[in-house]
Structures are given as structure tokens and as C-alpha cells.
Design a protein around this motif. Structure first.
Motif, PDB file in Angstrom:
ATOM      1  N   ASN A 275      34.753  -1.218  15.683  1.00 15.21           N
ATOM      2  CA  ASN A 275      35.175  -0.522  14.466  1.00 15.21           C
ATOM      3  C   ASN A 275      33.983  -0.203  13.561  1.00 15.21           C
ATOM      4  OD1 ASN A 275      37.908  -0.459  15.091  1.00 15.21           O
ATOM      5  ND2 ASN A 275      38.292  -2.467  14.204  1.00 15.21           N
ATOM      6  N   GLY A 276      33.014  -1.121  13.504  1.00 16.56           N
ATOM      7  CA  GLY A 276      31.807  -0.828  12.742  1.00 16.56           C
ATOM      8  C   GLY A 276      31.054   0.354  13.312  1.00 16.56           C
ATOM      9  N   LEU A 277      30.997   0.436  14.642  1.00 18.62           N
ATOM     10  CA  LEU A 277      30.364   1.592  15.284  1.00 18.62           C
ATOM     11  C   LEU A 277      31.116   2.874  14.971  1.00 18.62           C
ATOM     12  CD1 LEU A 277      28.252   2.734  17.252  1.00 18.62           C
ATOM     13  CD2 LEU A 277      29.809   2.155  19.127  1.00 18.62           C
ATOM     14  N   GLN A 278      32.452   2.793  14.946  1.00 20.99           N
ATOM     15  CA  GLN A 278      33.250   3.971  14.628  1.00 20.99           C
ATOM     16  C   GLN A 278      33.001   4.430  13.193  1.00 20.99           C
ATOM     17  OE1 GLN A 278      37.484   3.371  14.779  1.00 20.99           O
ATOM     18  NE2 GLN A 278      37.859   5.472  15.396  1.00 20.99           N
ATOM     19  N   TRP A 280      30.302   3.946  11.474  1.00 19.12           N
ATOM     20  CA  TRP A 280      28.943   4.485  11.420  1.00 19.12           C
ATOM     21  C   TRP A 280      28.900   5.914  11.944  1.00 19.12           C
ATOM     22  CZ3 TRP A 280      25.568   5.740  15.546  1.00 19.12           C
ATOM     23  CH2 TRP A 280      24.268   6.042  15.153  1.00 19.12           C
ATOM     24  N   THR A 281      29.599   6.184  13.051  1.00 19.22           N
ATOM     25  CA  THR A 281      29.597   7.534  13.604  1.00 19.22           C
ATOM     26  C   THR A 281      30.273   8.520  12.660  1.00 19.22           C
ATOM     27  OG1 THR A 281      31.626   7.007  14.843  1.00 19.22           O
ATOM     28  CG2 THR A 281      29.528   6.738  15.986  1.00 19.22           C
ATOM     29  N   ARG A 282      31.335   8.089  12.002  1.00 22.88           N
ATOM     30  CA  ARG A 282      31.999   8.991  11.062  1.00 22.88           C
ATOM     31  C   ARG A 282      31.133   9.278   9.847  1.00 22.88           C
ATOM     32  NH1 ARG A 282      38.240   6.641  10.942  1.00 22.88           N
ATOM     33  NH2 ARG A 282      38.873   7.510  12.983  1.00 22.88           N
ATOM     34  N   SER A 283      30.471   8.251   9.320  1.00 27.29           N
ATOM     35  CA  SER A 283      29.608   8.477   8.158  1.00 27.29           C
ATOM     36  C   SER A 283      28.421   9.361   8.544  1.00 27.29           C
ATOM     37  CB  SER A 283      29.124   7.147   7.603  1.00 27.29           C
ATOM     38  OG  SER A 283      28.355   6.446   8.577  1.00 27.29           O
ATOM     39  N   ARG A 284      27.886   9.179   9.729  1.00 25.66           N
ATOM     40  CA  ARG A 284      26.779  10.013  10.175  1.00 25.66           C
ATOM     41  C   ARG A 284      27.221  11.451  10.353  1.00 25.66           C
ATOM     42  NH1 ARG A 284      23.247   9.062  15.733  1.00 25.66           N
ATOM     43  NH2 ARG A 284      21.727  10.734  15.362  1.00 25.66           N
ATOM     44  N   ARG A 285      28.441  11.631  10.878  1.00 25.64           N
ATOM     45  CA  ARG A 285      28.958  12.992  11.037  1.00 25.64           C
ATOM     46  C   ARG A 285      29.198  13.654   9.706  1.00 25.64           C
ATOM     47  NH1 ARG A 285      34.866  14.464  13.635  1.00 25.64           N
ATOM     48  NH2 ARG A 285      34.701  16.740  13.436  1.00 25.64           N
ATOM     49  N   ASN A 286      29.698  12.906   8.718  1.00 26.16           N
ATOM     50  CA  ASN A 286      29.952  13.479   7.388  1.00 26.16           C
ATOM     51  C   ASN A 286      28.654  13.869   6.692  1.00 26.16           C
ATOM     52  OD1 ASN A 286      32.720  13.149   7.679  1.00 26.16           O
ATOM     53  ND2 ASN A 286      32.710  11.100   6.766  1.00 26.16           N
ATOM     54  N   ARG A 287      27.572  13.088   6.933  1.00 28.70           N
ATOM     55  CA  ARG A 287      26.284  13.429   6.324  1.00 28.70           C
ATOM     56  C   ARG A 287      25.740  14.727   6.866  1.00 28.70           C
ATOM     57  NH1 ARG A 287      25.122   7.785   6.802  1.00 28.70           N
ATOM     58  NH2 ARG A 287      23.923   8.197   8.683  1.00 28.70           N
ATOM     59  N   LYS A 288      26.053  14.987   8.126  1.00 28.41           N
ATOM     60  CA  LYS A 288      25.589  16.241   8.718  1.00 28.41           C
ATOM     61  C   LYS A 288      26.385  17.439   8.193  1.00 28.41           C
ATOM     62  CE  LYS A 288      23.861  14.213  13.009  1.00 28.41           C
ATOM     63  NZ  LYS A 288      23.958  14.201  14.483  1.00 28.41           N
TER      64      LYS A 288
END
Length: 288
Positions: A275-278, A280-288
Motif C-alpha cells: 500500500n505504501g508503494l501504491q 508513492w506511485t500515485r503521488s509521483r503520477r500526480n506530480r507529473k
């Protein structure tokens, strides 16, 4: 309180929009009560029962070679099965979404069979296929590949029962994905690999991680479909849920709950990491 101060408060309450569902306090109370009765209290009972052994007794049970081997097999096979489905389940979902072919509806419905089949039926079917004299096993046996009655059979069963979780999680995301983005990437000179890794994969990655998590959670606690194909040899192909059943049949209730508590803790830690990885991926996608 004076009448002048009470009047604005009454007026504010009258102007506040009324919710179509019960208020926050009622819904929160019902949620906590329901979760406590269905999830928290039963899980707490497992830890309380195992606590009767004391820390040394719990450690003696969960650190025994037989229990460690069973835990390694259950969690290892579940992770491998979920990983296999993360790759091939995504490909299956992609084919169902992007292509038309004869029998598509039949194969699409067949994906849900592991949901509908009783676990015993699934285990018997897999054993009939992969046993040394089975339809597929008879061709694998001369090659030195033993599926049934081995850890490989546990992986096959985990893969079979967890496939729908990945497909049904990724499929709606692929259906909503915009094909124009892929066409735009191709028109800008991107090859197929670049389109997959930079356009498609970032879109489906959160759903893929969710499907992987559900597949792992389903496979790690599977019992019925595995015991038929595993062979249940101690230290070789014995899974942790079976070991819990064996301890219960021996009236070793504290030992059974100790193994169950170990499975709960390990599952919680792995799901927390996933869940932490999930997130992280969502926050990274939102930053892009």
C-alpha cells in the motif's frame, strides 16, 4: 444564552444543507461497530488466545522448522503467483479490452470461474491435470518437471485462484484509458516499448498494484484448492493454513492461534509495504 445570540445559530442550522444520508456521527458509529464485530474482535481473539503461551511459547511455536517452512511456502507461493498474474493478467485484460475475436464473451466469463468454483473442485481439477498420469503431467514428468505434490503445484494453485483479481482490477482502467494518447505517442516517434512504459504502464500501475495486493491476499490464505495438489509433505509442500488445521485437530488451540497470529502479522506488514508503494506511485503520477 440570550435570544439575540440563539437566533443566528437557529438560522444557521436552518440554512445548512440537509444530507440525504444519516449524519457523520451515526455512520461513523455504525462503521466502527460493524468493523469491530466482523474484523477487529475476531482478530483480537486470535492474539489473545496465542498470548496464553507467553512470548517464549509463541516464539517456540513459530520458530520451529516445520512452521517456518510452511510460512515460507505459503507466502512465497502467494507472492510468485500474484507476480505471475500481474504480468499475464495484465496481458489478458489488454486482449479483452483492445481486440475482438470469436468466443471473447465466453473467455471473458471464464476468467471468473476461480471465483465461482468451490475450492475443492479447483484442487481436484488441477490435480487431475498435473498429476504424473494427468493430461498435462504425463508430458511434464518425462522432462523432469514435477508439478503435483510439490511446491510448484502450490504456485500453480495460487496462480489459478488469484488470476481474476488482477484481470478484473486492471480491465476497467484499460477500458477508460484514452487511445488518443497512444496514437499521439506513436505519431511523435515513440516505439511500442516506449508507448507501453511511458503511456500505458503509468496509467494502469495503481490498479495493477491493487490487483496484485488482492491476488496475494487471496492466495496466501488459500486452503481447499492447494491441499489436493500440494501433497502436504512436512517441510516440503505443507502450507501454513494446513498446519493450523492439523494443530486444531490435535487440540493444540494455542499453537494454532500462534501460527495464525504469525500469518496475520506477516500479511499486515507485506500489505503495508504494498500500500505504501501504491501511495508513492500515485503521488509521483500526480506530480507529473
Amino acid at each position: 444564552m440570550s435570544m439575540t445570540s440563539a437566533a443566528p445559530t437557529t438560522r444557521a442550522r436552518a440554512l445548512r444543507p440537509r444530507s440525504a444520508i444519516p449524519g457523520f456521527g451515526l455512520t461513523l458509529g455504525f462503521t466502527l461497530l460493524y468493523l469491530s464485530l466482523i474484523v477487529l474482535i475476531p482478530l483480537a481473539g486470535v492474539f489473545l488466545k496465542s498470548a496464553s503461551l507467553g512470548w517464549e511459547g509463541i516464539w517456540h511455536v513459530v520458530s520451529s522448522p516445520r512452521v517456518v517452512a510452511a510460512l515460507k511456502l505459503s507466502f512465497g507461493a502467494a507472492l510468485i503467483g500474484a507476480g505471475i498474474n500481474a504480468v499475464f493478467g495484465t496481458l489478458v485484460a489488454w486482449v479483452f479490452v483492445r481486440y475482438q475475436f470469436p468466443g471473447k464473451r465466453f473467455f471473458d466469463a471464464a476468467i471468473d470461474l476461480p471465483f465461482a468454483l468451490p475450492t475443492a473442485v479447483a484442487g481436484i481439477a488441477l490435480t487431475a491435470l498435473y498429476a504424473p498420469n494427468g493430461w498435462i503431467g504425463q508430458y511434464l514428468e518425462p522432462l523432469g518437471i514435477k508439478v503435483a505434490y510439490s511446491p510448484l503445484g502450490v504456485i500453480v494453485a495460487c496462480t489459478f485462484i488469484s488470476l481474476p483479481f488482477v484481470v478484473r482490477t486492471v480491465q476497467p482502467v484499460l477500458e477508460e484509458a484514452e487511445k488518443e494518447l497512444e496514437e499521439a505517442a506513436a505519431s511523435l516517434g515513440a516505439n511500442r516499448w516506449q508507448t507501453i512504459t511511458r503511456v500505458i504502464l503509468p496509467t494502469v500501475l495503481p490498479a495493477l498494484i491493487t490487483g496484485f495486493t488482492l491476488a496475494f491476499a487471496r492466495a496466501v490464505g488459500e486452503y481447499g484448492s492447494i491441499i489436493f495438489i500440494a501433497g502436504n509433505l512436512p517441510m516440503v509442500s505443507e502450507i501454513a493454513p494446513l498446519l493450523i488445521i492439523i494443530k486444531l485437530e490435535e487440540f493444540d488451540y494455542a499453537g494454532a492461534t500462534a501460527v495464525a497470529a504469525a500469518m496475520l502479522v506477516l500479511s499486515f506488514l507485506l500489505l503495508l509495504v504494498i500500500n505504501g508503494l501504491q501511495i508513492w506511485t500515485r503521488s509521483r503520477r500526480n506530480r507529473k
